[in-house]
Every structure is written in structure tokens, then in C-alpha cells.
Design an enzyme around this catalytic site. Structure first.
Site, PDB file in Angstrom:
ATOM      1  N   PHE A   1       0.916  -1.446  -0.039  1.00  0.00           N
ATOM      2  CA  PHE A   1      -0.025   0.098   0.008  1.00  0.00           C
ATOM      3  C   PHE A   1       0.811   1.189  -0.051  1.00  0.00           C
ATOM      4  O   PHE A   1       0.283   2.410  -0.596  1.00  0.00           O
ATOM      5  CB  PHE A   1      -0.802  -0.071   1.211  1.00  0.00           C
ATOM      6  CG  PHE A   1      -0.222   0.483   2.519  1.00  0.00           C
ATOM      7  CD1 PHE A   1       0.099   1.640   2.993  1.00  0.00           C
ATOM      8  CD2 PHE A   1       0.087  -0.704   3.428  1.00  0.00           C
ATOM      9  CE1 PHE A   1       0.710   2.000   4.230  1.00  0.00           C
ATOM     10  CE2 PHE A   1       0.828  -0.665   4.610  1.00  0.00           C
ATOM     11  CZ  PHE A   1       1.049   0.810   5.122  1.00  0.00           C
TER      12      PHE A   1
ATOM     13  N   LYS B   1      -1.340  -7.412  -9.203  1.00  0.00           N
ATOM     14  CA  LYS B   1      -2.150  -7.567  -7.876  1.00  0.00           C
ATOM     15  C   LYS B   1      -1.722  -6.486  -7.134  1.00  0.00           C
ATOM     16  O   LYS B   1      -1.027  -6.583  -6.204  1.00  0.00           O
ATOM     17  CB  LYS B   1      -2.087  -8.941  -7.377  1.00  0.00           C
ATOM     18  CG  LYS B   1      -3.148  -9.477  -6.859  1.00  0.00           C
ATOM     19  CD  LYS B   1      -3.884  -8.490  -5.843  1.00  0.00           C
ATOM     20  CE  LYS B   1      -3.243  -8.833  -4.382  1.00  0.00           C
ATOM     21  NZ  LYS B   1      -3.613  -8.007  -3.337  1.00  0.00           N
TER      22      LYS B   1
ATOM     23  N   GLU C   1      -5.004  -4.133  -1.790  1.00  0.00           N
ATOM     24  CA  GLU C   1      -6.388  -3.798  -1.906  1.00  0.00           C
ATOM     25  C   GLU C   1      -6.756  -2.463  -1.089  1.00  0.00           C
ATOM     26  O   GLU C   1      -7.829  -1.969  -0.993  1.00  0.00           O
ATOM     27  CB  GLU C   1      -7.196  -5.141  -1.043  1.00  0.00           C
ATOM     28  CG  GLU C   1      -6.940  -5.263   0.281  1.00  0.00           C
ATOM     29  CD  GLU C   1      -5.605  -5.947   0.232  1.00  0.00           C
ATOM     30  OE1 GLU C   1      -5.547  -6.453   1.625  1.00  0.00           O
ATOM     31  OE2 GLU C   1      -5.092  -6.470  -0.633  1.00  0.00           O
TER      32      GLU C   1
ATOM     33  N   SER D   1       5.831  -6.663   4.032  1.00  0.00           N
ATOM     34  CA  SER D   1       6.366  -7.085   5.453  1.00  0.00           C
ATOM     35  C   SER D   1       7.233  -8.376   5.410  1.00  0.00           C
ATOM     36  O   SER D   1       6.842  -9.126   4.360  1.00  0.00           O
ATOM     37  CB  SER D   1       5.364  -7.113   6.521  1.00  0.00           C
ATOM     38  OG  SER D   1       4.546  -8.246   6.114  1.00  0.00           O
TER      39      SER D   1
ATOM     40  N   CYS E   1       9.925   1.375   3.360  1.00  0.00           N
ATOM     41  CA  CYS E   1      11.056   0.530   3.769  1.00  0.00           C
ATOM     42  C   CYS E   1      12.323   1.032   3.823  1.00  0.00           C
ATOM     43  O   CYS E   1      13.078   0.255   4.593  1.00  0.00           O
ATOM     44  CB  CYS E   1      10.846  -0.796   3.073  1.00  0.00           C
ATOM     45  SG  CYS E   1      11.084  -0.355   1.151  1.00  0.00           S
TER      46      CYS E   1
ATOM     47  N   GLU F   1       9.736  -3.592  13.734  1.00  0.00           N
ATOM     48  CA  GLU F   1       9.514  -2.549  12.763  1.00  0.00           C
ATOM     49  C   GLU F   1       8.322  -1.931  12.753  1.00  0.00           C
ATOM     50  O   GLU F   1       7.072  -2.314  13.079  1.00  0.00           O
ATOM     51  CB  GLU F   1       9.286  -3.133  11.212  1.00  0.00           C
ATOM     52  CG  GLU F   1       9.172  -2.291  10.227  1.00  0.00           C
ATOM     53  CD  GLU F   1       8.923  -2.775   8.694  1.00  0.00           C
ATOM     54  OE1 GLU F   1       9.354  -2.003   7.864  1.00  0.00           O
ATOM     55  OE2 GLU F   1       8.382  -3.827   8.565  1.00  0.00           O
TER      56      GLU F   1
END
Length: 491
Positions: free
Chosen positions: A151, A175, A178, A228, A283, A384
Site C-alpha cells: 500500500f 495484483k 486492496e 512485510s 521500507c 518494525e
């Protein structure tokens, strides 16, 4: 309310899945669209692969110099629609307008590099490897490939992979997350204008069911992922178990070391931008700031004074420097981790919890937060956070700092601020991370270089971007040839 469509075989079509979830603006909780999300998305993937495989058979025979021509047009379309895309990114991910524009620029740069594929995918030849025998190595496409994206960068991360995949002759399936699918839907409106075989580039929505369908489908040959570490490990293990080539970028806990000889004014601004840019949801966000020697008080005071003036709010407003985090669940998790750090003995220097933004009271806002003296033997220092939280710790020497960096499970980025060339050389040589910054707060490689990651920050061998991407999306074939010497014959 629009239910987003898939893009399959060159057409926009409804998903076979009738279940949906909401796409929500994180600044105000306004529902922007609905996206298919459920078990039947697996059938969407199967249909997509069927057409993609047919398109690949045609596209792989097109000369590479012709394949890259579509990328020039795609680059132009992205440049002409920067503002439109930036507005969508801001509304569905919460970024500021400047951050959204910067992300799109990074996407465009990858398209530019992929235009050089005719040179980047050249092979090797040795004439007379033995007497009268020639040997060569060529690169050929894999077939149908796919990416599963996060995202936090709705446009950029897809372009670490897509332009290289199609330039080298593959079909490609996207893909998107969402949580932020609208940006990619808009980009596929531009892709629809390109001169590509129907089915070559596809868009399918969904969640775990569509991901698993991608991981299991026998005709998908390679998978790219960013997300992740737990999910990256899952993608890598399941994808490779199904015989696929996989590159899976995971999480991070990026340390920044500040030496006493660092330029404090410059370092302060750069570090703050690194920690709080994109609300800490990237990241390569700096997380743990390590002051060395007598730099502690000076850098702490400078950072505090700078950070407390940063404006949090809706990213579309010009005066805002940091937007919301992506979901209410993310907000609750981050605020819980802040409290965990305090419970473990950290002192809170700046508390961004319980933020209220006038006009956006329902938004997922956390203001910049600074934790000081975070315990080195507890959980938070290893976790994290993926939010706008800075952890300040002090060490006595660069050797101690490098040892701390190298003990971490992650290895995405490590940065050093100094005016000493010797210290910089030592750090870049000894720090165990795939991306190293010297007086740089976000060591993000340009498109010509691979987006490196080490340890639990990456699973695979070849990274996204640049020459690594060319190698990932091609397989090598070695040809050994002997031809009779017809010129010695008598005619």
C-alpha cells in the site's frame, strides 16, 4: 459506489467475486470505491493467466528494439498525467502531494532505464571456444510473470518490475494492494492505450486468495513482491516450492548513525525527512537514530526543535508535511508500540498520540513522535514500527554502532552522518545492509541500480530495478555450434 474492475485480455471486466471491501481515504474515512476481495478472485487469476500465456507467445517473438517502443509512449503518458496520479495517490494512501509526485517520478525513471533493454539484455559470444566450435549465451523471456505490491507506494513499486518484464518479452500480471488499488486502475487506463497484444499486461484485484492463486498457478514463472517480512517469507517459500523464480522484499528497522563531526543543521533536516516522510510508512524510513560520543545532546535538541514544527494533516493541503497512516488498525498498532517502548523504559521526548486535526477528526493521524533511551535488550528496538516514530539511542564509538547495526535481523538500509572520509569508508565497508547512505537519510537507489536488501529484508537473489531486473526476467541459454568448413570442399 464504483466496484473496481479487473483488466483482462485488454478489456475491463467485472470480477467473478461478488464480495468487496471498501477503499478508504485515510485522512477522513471517506469510502472512495469498493474492490473485489474473496475466494472467487482465484478464478479471475486463472482467466488472466490463460490470456497472458497466449499473449506471451506472440510478444516474445517481437524484436526487443520494437518492444521498448511502447515504453516511450508509457513514459509520456505518465509525465502528462503526474498531477492526476498524485491526487489519487494522496487520497487513497494519505501521502502529501510532494511525496506523491516524487513517487511518480521514480516510476518514470524505471521506464526510462527499461528503454535501454536492447543493450541491457545482450548476451556473450566466444568464437572458437575449441577449434571450429563457437559458444554463445543469449537471454530469453520466462513467460507469464506477476507482481504483488504493497500500500505504501501505489505507483512506484510496480515499475521496479513491469517495464523490465515486458521489455524482455514476458507477460505481466499486477495484483495491487486492496488498500490502494485506484492508482493502478488509472495507470492501466494509460496501458490500455499502448500497442500491446491483448492479455499481455493484466490487472487483478483481491487479497490472500488471489495471491495464493498466483503462487500456485503452474504457468506463472516468476513473482515479484514488496511488503512485510512475514509475508515476504511466505511468498518466497510458497512460490519457490511451486517452482517459481521469486524476489521478495521484506521489512526493515533502518539505523542512522550520527558522529560528533557531522553537520548538525544538515543532518537534522535530512534525518527528520527520513523518519517522518510518508508518515514513516516506507521500507527505507530511518527508525533508530544512534548518536555517537558527545553528539547526543546537540543532535537531540536540534531534532526536537525541528520536528515539533512539522505540520500533520491532509496531504492535499500545501502546508502539510506529513499525512495519516493507512488504516485505523495501523494507528492503533503504532500507538501500542509507542506505549510498549515506554513500558520497556524509554522516555517520550515528543508524543504524537491522540492527534486531532481540525476538519479531519476521523483521520488516522499520529504526529511525529520521539522516544529516547530505548532499551537495547527489549522488543521495540527490534520491531518494525512502520510509522512516524523515532527511537534515539546513544553509543560511545563508531565501532559499537556498527556492531549494533550488524546484530539486527534486518538489512535494508544503514546510514552514517559524518565529515570524515575514513569513518565513511569504514561504515560503508563494514555495515551489513544492502543500501548504505553517507550523509543521506533515504538511501534509495536510482533506477539504474538494484534496490538491494540483506538478511530478513530480502528473500531471493536478484533485486528490483536496473540490470538485476533484466536478469530476473530472463533465462540464459547457452548454444555451442560446430559448422563444417564448406569452403574447403571442391565444387
Amino acid at each position: 459506489m464504483d466496484i473496481l474492475k479487473n483488466y483482462i485480455n485488454g478489456n475491463w471486466q467485472d470480477s467473478l467475486c461478488k464480495q468487496t471491501i471498501d477503499v478508504v481515504n485515510p485522512a477522513n474515512q471517506v469510502v472512495l470505491a469498493k474492490v473485489p476481495f474473496g475466494a472467487d478472485t482465484k478464478t479471475d487469476v486463472e482467466e488472466c493467466v490463460l490470456y497472458a500465456n497466449k499473449a506471451y507467445q506472440e510478444w516474445s517473438q517481437v524484436p526487443v528494439i520494437k518492444r521498448v517502443q511502447v515504453l516511450y509512449k508509457l513514459k509520456t503518458l505518465l509525465e502528462e498525467n503526474k498531477d492526476v496520479l498524485a491526487e489519487i495517490i494522496t487520497n487513497e494512501s494519505g501521502k502529501t502531494k510532494a511525496e506523491s509526485l516524487g513517487e511518480i517520478q521514480r516510476a518514470i525513471e524505471n521506464v526510462e532505464v527499461a528503454c535501454g533493454t536492447p543493450m541491457l539484455m545482450t548476451g556473450d559470444v566466444i568464437e572458437d571456444i575449441a577449434t571450429g566450435i563457437d559458444e554463445m549465451m543469449i537471454r530469453q523471456p520466462l513467460g507469464v510473470t506477476a507482481c504483488i505490491t504493497p500500500f505504501n507506494f501505489p505507483s512506484m513499486i510496480v515499475f521496479w518490475f513491469l517495464p523490465y518484464a515486458i521489455a524482455t518479452g514476458n507477460a505481466f500480471i499486477v495484483k495491487p494492494s486492496e488498500k490502494v488499488p485506484l492508482t493502478m486502475v488509472k495507470i492501466f487506463e494509460f496501458i490500455d492505450k499502448l500497442d500491446l497484444p491483448k492479455g499481455l499486461v493484466s490487472l487483478v484485484h483481491g487479497g490472500k486468495e488471489s495471491v495464493d492463486a498466483i503462487l500456485e498457478h503452474p504457468n506463472i514463472k516468476a513473482i515479484s513482491f514488496v511488503g512485510s517480512t512475514p509475508v515476504a517469507r511466505y511468498i518466497y517459500s510458497k512460490g519457490t516450492a511451486n517452482g517459481k523464480r521469486v524476489q521478495a522484499q521484506g521489512g526493515a528497522k533502518n539505523p542512522v548513525v550520527v558522529l560528533p563531526d557531522a553537520d548538525i543543521e544538515m543532518s537534522t533536516k535530512i534525518i527528520a525527512d527520513s523518519v517522518y516522510g510518508c508518515a514513516g510508512q516506507r521500507c527505507l524510513a530511518a527508525s533508530t537514530i544512534i548518536t555517537v560520543g558527545d553528539s547526543k545532546k546537540e543532535i537531540k535538541d536540534a531534532i526536537y526543535e525541528h520536528v515539533k514544527t512539522r505540520t500533520t494533516g491532509y496531504g492535499g493541503n500545501e502546508d502539510v508535511s506529513m499525512g495519516p497512516v493507512i488504516t485505523p488498525e495501523s494507528k492503533n498498532r503504532i500507538e501500542g508500540l509507542i506505549q510498549k517502548g515506554i513500558d520497556e523504559g524509554a522516555e517520550i521526548l515528543l508524543d504524537g498520540r491522540n492527534a486531532t486535526i481540525p476538519g479531519y477528526e476521523n483521520g488516522n493521524f499520529i504526529k511525529p513522535t520521539i522516544l529516547e533511551n530505548v532499551a537495547l535488550d527489549k522488543e521495540l528496538i527490534r520491531t518494525e514500527i512502520f510509522g512516524p516514530v523515532m527511537s534515539l539511542i546513544a553509543m560511545s564509538s563508531i565501532e559499537e554502532a556498527v556492531e549494533f547495526v550488524n546484530k539486527g535481523n534486518y538489512g535494508n538500509m544503514a546510514c552514517l552522518f559524518t565529515s570524515s572520509g575514513a569513518s565513511a569508508r569504514k561504515f560503508r565497508s563494514e555495515a551489513n545492509a544492502g543500501n548504505i547512505g553517507i550523509n543521506i537519510g533515504v538511501a534509495a537507489p536510482m533506477a539504474q541500480f538494484p534496490f538491494s536488501g540483506w538478511k530478513d529484508s530480502f528473500f531471493g537473489d536478484l533485486h528490483g530495478q536496473g540490470k538485476h531486473a533484466i536478469e530476473f526476467f530472463t533465462q540464459t541459454k547457452v548454444i555451442i555450434e560446430r559448422w563444417p568448413n564448406i569452403w574447403s570442399r571442391k565444387f
